[in-house]
Motif scaffolding. Structure first.
Motif, mmCIF file in Angstrom:
data_model
loop_
_atom_site.group_PDB
_atom_site.id
_atom_site.type_symbol
_atom_site.label_atom_id
_atom_site.label_comp_id
_atom_site.label_asym_id
_atom_site.label_seq_id
_atom_site.Cartn_x
_atom_site.Cartn_y
_atom_site.Cartn_z
ATOM 1 N N LYS A 224 0.686 -1.350 -0.107
ATOM 2 C CA LYS A 224 -0.006 -0.138 -0.121
ATOM 3 C C LYS A 224 0.861 1.169 -0.033
ATOM 4 C CE LYS A 224 -4.144 -2.009 2.042
ATOM 5 N NZ LYS A 224 -4.968 -1.970 3.471
ATOM 6 N N ASP A 225 2.023 1.230 0.566
ATOM 7 C CA ASP A 225 2.904 2.614 0.750
ATOM 8 C C ASP A 225 3.564 2.883 -0.634
ATOM 9 O OD1 ASP A 225 2.431 2.944 3.510
ATOM 10 O OD2 ASP A 225 4.523 1.913 4.115
ATOM 11 N N TYR A 226 3.969 1.574 -1.223
ATOM 12 C CA TYR A 226 4.427 1.686 -2.518
ATOM 13 C C TYR A 226 3.457 2.056 -3.530
ATOM 14 C CZ TYR A 226 6.401 0.202 -7.002
ATOM 15 O OH TYR A 226 6.835 0.282 -8.465
ATOM 16 N N LEU A 227 2.283 1.886 -3.604
ATOM 17 C CA LEU A 227 0.881 2.158 -4.399
ATOM 18 C C LEU A 227 0.695 3.676 -4.107
ATOM 19 C CD1 LEU A 227 -0.814 1.229 -6.658
ATOM 20 C CD2 LEU A 227 -2.690 0.583 -4.746
ATOM 21 N N ASN A 228 0.919 3.893 -2.894
ATOM 22 C CA ASN A 228 0.689 5.552 -2.647
ATOM 23 C C ASN A 228 1.854 6.335 -3.020
ATOM 24 O OD1 ASN A 228 -0.679 7.505 -0.849
ATOM 25 N ND2 ASN A 228 0.894 7.702 0.543
ATOM 26 N N TYR A 229 2.966 5.878 -3.006
ATOM 27 C CA TYR A 229 3.883 6.629 -3.607
ATOM 28 C C TYR A 229 3.868 6.829 -5.048
ATOM 29 C CZ TYR A 229 6.777 5.272 0.614
ATOM 30 O OH TYR A 229 7.274 5.288 1.747
ATOM 31 N N ARG A 230 3.427 5.753 -5.784
ATOM 32 C CA ARG A 230 3.109 6.092 -7.150
ATOM 33 C C ARG A 230 2.127 6.954 -7.596
ATOM 34 N NH1 ARG A 230 1.330 1.852 -9.635
ATOM 35 N NH2 ARG A 230 2.098 1.909 -11.592
ATOM 36 N N THR A 231 0.868 6.821 -6.802
ATOM 37 C CA THR A 231 -0.151 7.682 -7.004
ATOM 38 C C THR A 231 0.229 8.981 -6.599
ATOM 39 O OG1 THR A 231 -1.720 5.925 -6.040
ATOM 40 C CG2 THR A 231 -2.478 8.273 -6.209
ATOM 41 N N ILE A 232 0.942 9.346 -5.797
ATOM 42 C CA ILE A 232 1.503 10.763 -5.584
ATOM 43 C C ILE A 232 2.207 11.449 -6.542
ATOM 44 C CG2 ILE A 232 2.602 12.406 -3.944
ATOM 45 C CD1 ILE A 232 1.640 10.755 -1.539
ATOM 46 N N TYR A 233 3.081 10.347 -7.070
ATOM 47 C CA TYR A 233 4.308 10.594 -8.054
ATOM 48 C C TYR A 233 3.342 10.985 -9.437
ATOM 49 C CZ TYR A 233 7.953 10.291 -11.419
ATOM 50 O OH TYR A 233 8.924 10.768 -12.457
ATOM 51 N N PHE A 234 2.483 10.251 -9.613
ATOM 52 C CA PHE A 234 1.853 10.583 -11.046
ATOM 53 C C PHE A 234 0.842 11.825 -10.959
ATOM 54 C CE2 PHE A 234 2.943 6.190 -11.931
ATOM 55 C CZ PHE A 234 3.619 6.463 -13.417
ATOM 56 N N ASP A 235 0.125 11.992 -9.753
ATOM 57 C CA ASP A 235 -0.475 13.280 -9.560
ATOM 58 C C ASP A 235 0.378 14.611 -9.908
ATOM 59 O OD1 ASP A 235 -2.833 12.081 -9.383
ATOM 60 O OD2 ASP A 235 -2.518 12.193 -6.847
ATOM 61 N N LEU A 236 1.594 14.413 -9.681
ATOM 62 C CA LEU A 236 2.505 15.524 -9.539
ATOM 63 C C LEU A 236 3.102 15.652 -10.979
ATOM 64 C CD1 LEU A 236 4.876 14.787 -6.469
ATOM 65 C CD2 LEU A 236 3.538 16.772 -6.796
ATOM 66 N N LEU A 237 3.201 14.418 -11.715
ATOM 67 C CA LEU A 237 3.565 14.535 -12.931
ATOM 68 C C LEU A 237 2.471 15.087 -13.926
ATOM 69 C CD1 LEU A 237 5.589 13.724 -15.244
ATOM 70 C CD2 LEU A 237 4.700 11.417 -15.258
ATOM 71 N N LEU A 238 1.296 14.921 -13.699
ATOM 72 C CA LEU A 238 0.400 15.597 -14.441
ATOM 73 C C LEU A 238 0.089 17.055 -14.104
ATOM 74 C CD1 LEU A 238 -2.580 12.727 -13.796
ATOM 75 C CD2 LEU A 238 -1.659 13.442 -15.941
ATOM 76 N N GLU A 239 0.484 17.406 -12.679
ATOM 77 C CA GLU A 239 0.502 18.844 -12.548
ATOM 78 C C GLU A 239 1.651 19.564 -13.461
ATOM 79 O OE1 GLU A 239 1.980 21.392 -8.840
ATOM 80 O OE2 GLU A 239 0.530 19.767 -8.420
#
Length: 507
Positions: A224-239
């Motif tokens: 879940k931590d790993y999945l959370n890191y990826r989710t935040i990362y891709f949100d930042l990439l879209l920004e």
């Protein structure tokens, strides 16, 4: 003594006066020659522009939006969904080949044209996919590296590992997770199940556990931590991708850049710690079909193994959720389609066989057609790009080396030129004897040639196995009140309000 001091002072005064005079002369010279300097700069810019114009001159033949229209829709759009939607309208508005050109930057071509697909996308030479380089935590993974020898070595080794024995072994792990989902459905019969959410949680765990060794515990919290890191990362990439002030080198001066690097590093560190644990497992106890051990034994350096693990997780997790979820929704809506699938399952397995082998799966050609149709109709990627490694001329237009060509996947695979009734979900079009040459060439769901998906055969078998188990166990039906999905796209297609269907146990 006094005379010597006076002489020194006189010399200093002389030197200062001379320096002042030189500065005045230099200043006067500069002022007098400013027009000349400006002329030289102007001529230099003209010369550079002529070279630039000559190199990309033919691209002007290709239609496309104005710079102002492009900036308005891309950099003043409030969401990434609007940006992707705008990009997808360009081929409908301007034709199968469109240019986007913000001078003096290099032009980008967006296409649904099959000649471009055949000569660039399917060409083994043009292997570099620049959009993947935006995902910095992939670093030197085999989909990102520009080095031909590294790319060829790593991908060949990985694909060689994904043999029949490997797939059969991994399907057993997949089946355990599928059974957990089936048990959950049994407990919630008659209640809508959001397939998108269920598959998102299940697939990430399956992929990570299939890369893991049974001697190492990979906890739910770690996943879940790993999945959370990826989710935040891709949100930042879209920004970043939707902000005008983050273009090019300017991005490095923003908070977004700092956070993007921070979460990218968290993902990399997770992989490094995980791989060290795998390395410490006694060689006699190791799972010999594990692709991670195959990479280590094949001479791939530690850090590149970490990057390739990220590539395999990224490619295996996100890309299958949307097409599979919508395929099952299509099956739920179509009684005849569901009966055809069930009949094929019964014809191969019979009514009583509990174990399902890879040979059984490979005999189910209709389900194979269903899977291909789901990728054709509901591919998860809106675009995929290629960087030209040499000059090309297509349809009397010279396209220079290093030009980026983006392929509009939904446009290509729902084109009336390639498919009859392209928007209709019709698996029969991919059955042997039905598939046309145009349909075959227009299907690029798994990539093509040397750039074909490394896990194609594993993904195909795993997807078919899940369809088999669900249809064999349950009758699936749509919601009574038709659920109108809000389909959107940031980096991948998804439904904002889920993809729900209802399961009832078969009698």
């Amino acid at each position: 003594m006094t005379l010597k001091i006076k002489q020194k002072l006189d010399n200093k005064i002389y030197d200062l006066n001379r320096l002042k005079f030189q500065n005045v002369v230099l200043h006067t010279y500069v002022i007098m020659n400013i027009p000349l300097f400006l002329v030289v700069i102007f001529l230099t810019l003209i010369f550079i522009f002529k070279i630039y114009w000559k190199k990309f001159g033919d691209i002007h033949k290709i239609p496309g939006p104005s710079i102002f229209d492009f900036i308005k829709h891309v950099y003043f759009n409030k969401s990434s969904q609007g940006v992707i939607k705008y990009f997808q309208t360009l081929n409908k508005k301007y034709g199968p080949v469109v240019k986007i050109w913000m001078h003096p930057l290099k032009p980008i071509i967006i296409t649904t044209d099959m000649e471009y697909v055949n000569k660039i996308y399917k060409a083994n030479d043009h292997r570099i996919t620049p959009c993947f380089s935006e995902i910095t935590f992939l670093r030197k993974g085999f989909t990102v590296t520009p080095h031909y020898d590294i790319w060829k070595h790593d991908k060949h080794l990985i694909m060689k590992t994904f043999d029949k024995e490997y797939i059969s072994n991994k399907l057993k792990k997949y089946e355990k997770k599928y059974d957990e989902l089936i048990n959950k459905i049994h407990k919630n019969q008659g209640t809508p199940i959001d397939l998108q959410e269920a598959f998102n949680e299940m697939f990430i765990e399956i992929i990570m556990r299939s890369l893991n060794d049974s001697n190492i515990e990979l906890t739910d919290k770690e996943i879940k931590d790993y999945l959370n890191y990826r989710t935040i990362y891709f949100d930042l990439l879209l920004e970043k991708m939707n902000s005008l002030h983050m273009v090019g080198f300017l991005h490095k001066f923003t908070k977004n850049y700092k956070l993007l690097m921070e979460y990218g590093e968290k993902i990399v560190q997770f992989g490094q710690i995980w791989l060290k644990k795998l390395q410490n497992v006694d060689e006699k106890l190791r799972d010999q079909t594990n692709v991670v051990y195959a990479m280590l034994n094949g001479g791939i350096p530690f850090e590149r193994v970490v990057d390739n693990m990220s590539v395999l997780i990224q490619g295996g997790h996100d890309t299958g959720i949307f097409p599979l979820s919508l395929a099952l929704q299509e099956i739920a809506k179509n009684v005849e389609l569901q009966e055809n699938i069930l009949n094929e399952i019964l014809s191969v397995l019979g009514p009583d066989k509990t174990s399902i082998t890879l040979d059984d799966i490979n005999k189910m050609y209709y389900i194979q057609a269903v899977m291909k149709e789901s990728l054709r109709r509901y591919h998860s990627l809106p675009f995929l790009d290629r960087k030209l490694l040499y000059d090309m001329t297509i349809k009397n237009v010279k396209i220079p080396k290093d030009t980026i060509v983006m392929f509009n996947f939904p446009g290509i695979m729902t084109s009336e030129e390639n498919y009859e009734d392209p928007l209709k979900f019709k698996p029969e079009r991919f059955l042997k004897g039905n598939v046309t040459s145009k349909a075959h060439k227009g299907f690029i769901g798994f990539g093509y040639g040397v750039k074909i998906c490394a896990g194609k055969h594993l993904a195909t078998a795993a997807t078919k196995l899940l369809i088999i188990k669900l249809i064999r166990e349950f009758q699936i039906i749509p919601l009574e009140n038709d659920h109108e999905m809000e389909i959107t796209c940031d980096l991948l297609f998804r439904s904002l309000n889920g993809i729900p269907i209802i399961f009832h146990k078969r009698k």
